[in-house]
Design a protein around this motif. Sequence first.
Motif, PDB file in Angstrom:
ATOM      1  N   ILE A 106       0.872  -1.180   0.000  1.00 28.97           N
ATOM      2  CA  ILE A 106       0.000   0.000   0.000  1.00 28.97           C
ATOM      3  C   ILE A 106       0.903   1.221   0.000  1.00 28.97           C
ATOM      4  N   ILE A 107       1.297   1.651  -1.195  1.00 30.51           N
ATOM      5  CA  ILE A 107       2.233   2.751  -1.339  1.00 30.51           C
ATOM      6  C   ILE A 107       1.631   3.831  -2.233  1.00 30.51           C
ATOM      7  N   ALA A 108       2.262   5.000  -2.192  1.00 29.16           N
ATOM      8  CA  ALA A 108       1.916   6.094  -3.093  1.00 29.16           C
ATOM      9  C   ALA A 108       3.198   6.526  -3.789  1.00 29.16           C
ATOM     10  N   PHE A 109       3.113   6.764  -5.093  1.00 24.89           N
ATOM     11  CA  PHE A 109       4.344   7.162  -5.786  1.00 24.89           C
ATOM     12  C   PHE A 109       4.078   8.155  -6.918  1.00 24.89           C
ATOM     13  N   HIS A 110       5.114   8.934  -7.182  1.00 25.35           N
ATOM     14  CA  HIS A 110       5.147   9.920  -8.265  1.00 25.35           C
ATOM     15  C   HIS A 110       6.044   9.353  -9.358  1.00 25.35           C
ATOM     16  N   ALA A 111       5.700   9.608 -10.608  1.00 27.87           N
ATOM     17  CA  ALA A 111       6.508   9.104 -11.718  1.00 27.87           C
ATOM     18  C   ALA A 111       6.645  10.172 -12.798  1.00 27.87           C
ATOM     19  N   THR A 112       7.725  10.072 -13.561  1.00 28.87           N
ATOM     20  CA  THR A 112       7.980  10.982 -14.679  1.00 28.87           C
ATOM     21  C   THR A 112       8.276  10.157 -15.923  1.00 28.87           C
ATOM     22  N   THR A 113       7.733  10.587 -17.064  1.00 25.39           N
ATOM     23  CA  THR A 113       8.000   9.852 -18.302  1.00 25.39           C
ATOM     24  C   THR A 113       7.728  10.749 -19.501  1.00 25.39           C
ATOM     25  N   ARG A 114       7.753  10.129 -20.691  1.00 22.73           N
ATOM     26  CA  ARG A 114       7.478  10.812 -21.945  1.00 22.73           C
ATOM     27  C   ARG A 114       6.017  10.598 -22.338  1.00 22.73           C
ATOM     28  N   THR A 115       5.469  11.559 -23.088  1.00 22.74           N
ATOM     29  CA  THR A 115       4.065  11.445 -23.479  1.00 22.74           C
ATOM     30  C   THR A 115       3.837  10.405 -24.573  1.00 22.74           C
ATOM     31  N   ASP A 116       4.891   9.977 -25.249  1.00 19.71           N
ATOM     32  CA  ASP A 116       4.732   8.931 -26.261  1.00 19.71           C
ATOM     33  C   ASP A 116       4.974   7.540 -25.680  1.00 19.71           C
ATOM     34  N   CYS A 117       5.009   7.445 -24.343  1.00 20.21           N
ATOM     35  CA  CYS A 117       5.273   6.159 -23.687  1.00 20.21           C
ATOM     36  C   CYS A 117       4.184   5.787 -22.689  1.00 20.21           C
ATOM     37  N   VAL A 118       2.960   6.220 -22.943  1.00 19.70           N
ATOM     38  CA  VAL A 118       1.837   5.848 -22.067  1.00 19.70           C
ATOM     39  C   VAL A 118       0.614   5.520 -22.914  1.00 19.70           C
ATOM     40  N   ASP A 119      -0.271   4.707 -22.342  1.00 19.38           N
ATOM     41  CA  ASP A 119      -1.576   4.453 -22.938  1.00 19.38           C
ATOM     42  C   ASP A 119      -2.572   4.307 -21.797  1.00 19.38           C
ATOM     43  N   GLU A 120      -3.838   4.169 -22.124  1.00 21.11           N
ATOM     44  CA  GLU A 120      -4.878   4.153 -21.095  1.00 21.11           C
ATOM     45  C   GLU A 120      -4.727   2.982 -20.133  1.00 21.11           C
ATOM     46  N   GLU A 121      -4.476   1.790 -20.671  1.00 17.15           N
ATOM     47  CA  GLU A 121      -4.334   0.623 -19.800  1.00 17.15           C
ATOM     48  C   GLU A 121      -3.179   0.794 -18.820  1.00 17.15           C
ATOM     49  N   MET A 122      -2.055   1.303 -19.319  1.00 14.36           N
ATOM     50  CA  MET A 122      -0.903   1.494 -18.445  1.00 14.36           C
ATOM     51  C   MET A 122      -1.198   2.520 -17.353  1.00 14.36           C
ATOM     52  N   LEU A 123      -1.825   3.623 -17.721  1.00 18.32           N
ATOM     53  CA  LEU A 123      -2.129   4.657 -16.733  1.00 18.32           C
ATOM     54  C   LEU A 123      -3.072   4.136 -15.650  1.00 18.32           C
ATOM     55  N   LEU A 124      -4.051   3.347 -16.047  1.00 19.82           N
ATOM     56  CA  LEU A 124      -4.944   2.738 -15.065  1.00 19.82           C
ATOM     57  C   LEU A 124      -4.184   1.805 -14.125  1.00 19.82           C
ATOM     58  N   LYS A 125      -3.260   1.045 -14.692  1.00 22.80           N
ATOM     59  CA  LYS A 125      -2.488   0.112 -13.879  1.00 22.80           C
ATOM     60  C   LYS A 125      -1.559   0.871 -12.924  1.00 22.80           C
ATOM     61  N   LEU A 126      -0.937   1.933 -13.402  1.00 24.85           N
ATOM     62  CA  LEU A 126      -0.089   2.755 -12.538  1.00 24.85           C
ATOM     63  C   LEU A 126      -0.901   3.318 -11.367  1.00 24.85           C
ATOM     64  N   LYS A 127      -2.079   3.829 -11.676  1.00 30.57           N
ATOM     65  CA  LYS A 127      -2.932   4.386 -10.628  1.00 30.57           C
ATOM     66  C   LYS A 127      -3.331   3.313  -9.625  1.00 30.57           C
ATOM     67  N   GLN A 128      -3.662   2.132 -10.114  1.00 28.94           N
ATOM     68  CA  GLN A 128      -4.054   1.029  -9.231  1.00 28.94           C
ATOM     69  C   GLN A 128      -2.904   0.633  -8.305  1.00 28.94           C
TER      70      GLN A 128
END
Length: 370
Positions: A269-291
């Motif tokens: 049960i953690i909280a984290f901040h991340a940095t990346t490029r805008t051409d390296c994300v999609d909806e499924e990944m963002l949902l998984k990161l949030k989860q």
Amino acid sequence: MKRVLLVNPHETEQSGFSNPPLGLLYIAGTLLKHGFYVRVVDGCLEGKMAISKAIDEFRPELAGITCLTPGRKKALEVAQMVKTFDRDIPVVLGGAHPTIMYDQIMEHYPFIDYIVIGEGEQTFLEIAQGKEPAQINGLVYRDNGNAVKTAARKHVGNLDDIPFPAWHLVDLTKYPGRGDRVVRGINLSREVRVSVIFSRGCTGHCDFCSTWWIWKGWRHRTAKNMADELEMLYRDHGIRHFCFADDSMTVDRQATIELCNEIIRRNLIIAFHATTRTDCVDEEMLLKLKQAGCYRIAFGIETGSPRLLKEMGKENDVENSIRAISLCKKVKLPVTALIIVGNVGETEETISDTVKFLKKSKPDEIGSVG
């Protein structure tokens, strides 16, 4: 057993905030694995007097100092402190600034004995082991008063082979929180925030950035290895708040999703901040990161001007940035747009392009430098 002192210079906070010195802790982890006695002093947290006291009490046989450009004067001051105590203690400087500016440093500061170029774990280890400088790749050293640069060191191919940072060598409880929200029951303003890395390098070649120059490509750890470290910090040190300090955390889509799944599977049960490029994300990944606990993602957008993006070597486009921010809003993941104002070639027109982009995309937060 050789005593090695590793120092993060005093008064080098960025915007009043400091993280545990991750690079030094990585080097410490490697040295400990090979039998050295290591002390880490974070002058940024403990102050100049703590550095002086450590030099006097620990009596190091080798000193390593990390150096970023804004803190270079303080790093040189620490080097002089070591030499004042004992001029025979070899002083090693490492980090982004000396990696790029080694000629200037060796020319003007004779109290610097060695400069580690780029990735430092193995190079520093070989210095500590007493290997002949000419035989150590990735090093700048002095030979009869002349600076000599050795052959470039091949980067570690498998990041899992590098020992975990020696987290126990600093008091993690002394570091600050950062944020103004409560995420998954974690008060970000009060919970210590610890930086970790899943990857090294970046796929881009932006002209304003040293990352690609230093790391020469992009590599990542396995999901298991990264999750093992997170779990160790979570279970053994009580750390629940993290910042992935990667420049482009999500370049490998499958590896990113696997890491999120590992975090979820282990019930971290953690909280984290991340940095990346805008051409390296999609909806499924963002949902998984949030989860998995991601509470904010930052994108290096730089400008809303297509011309300026091309001129700075960004290797990305405005449409990708609009799409990425829109996806973050869709999954309700707060997003920060990182912007540079005044890059080479900036004009009133390109600034206007950036303003229009921000008004259109409406990121939750803007981080800017100029």
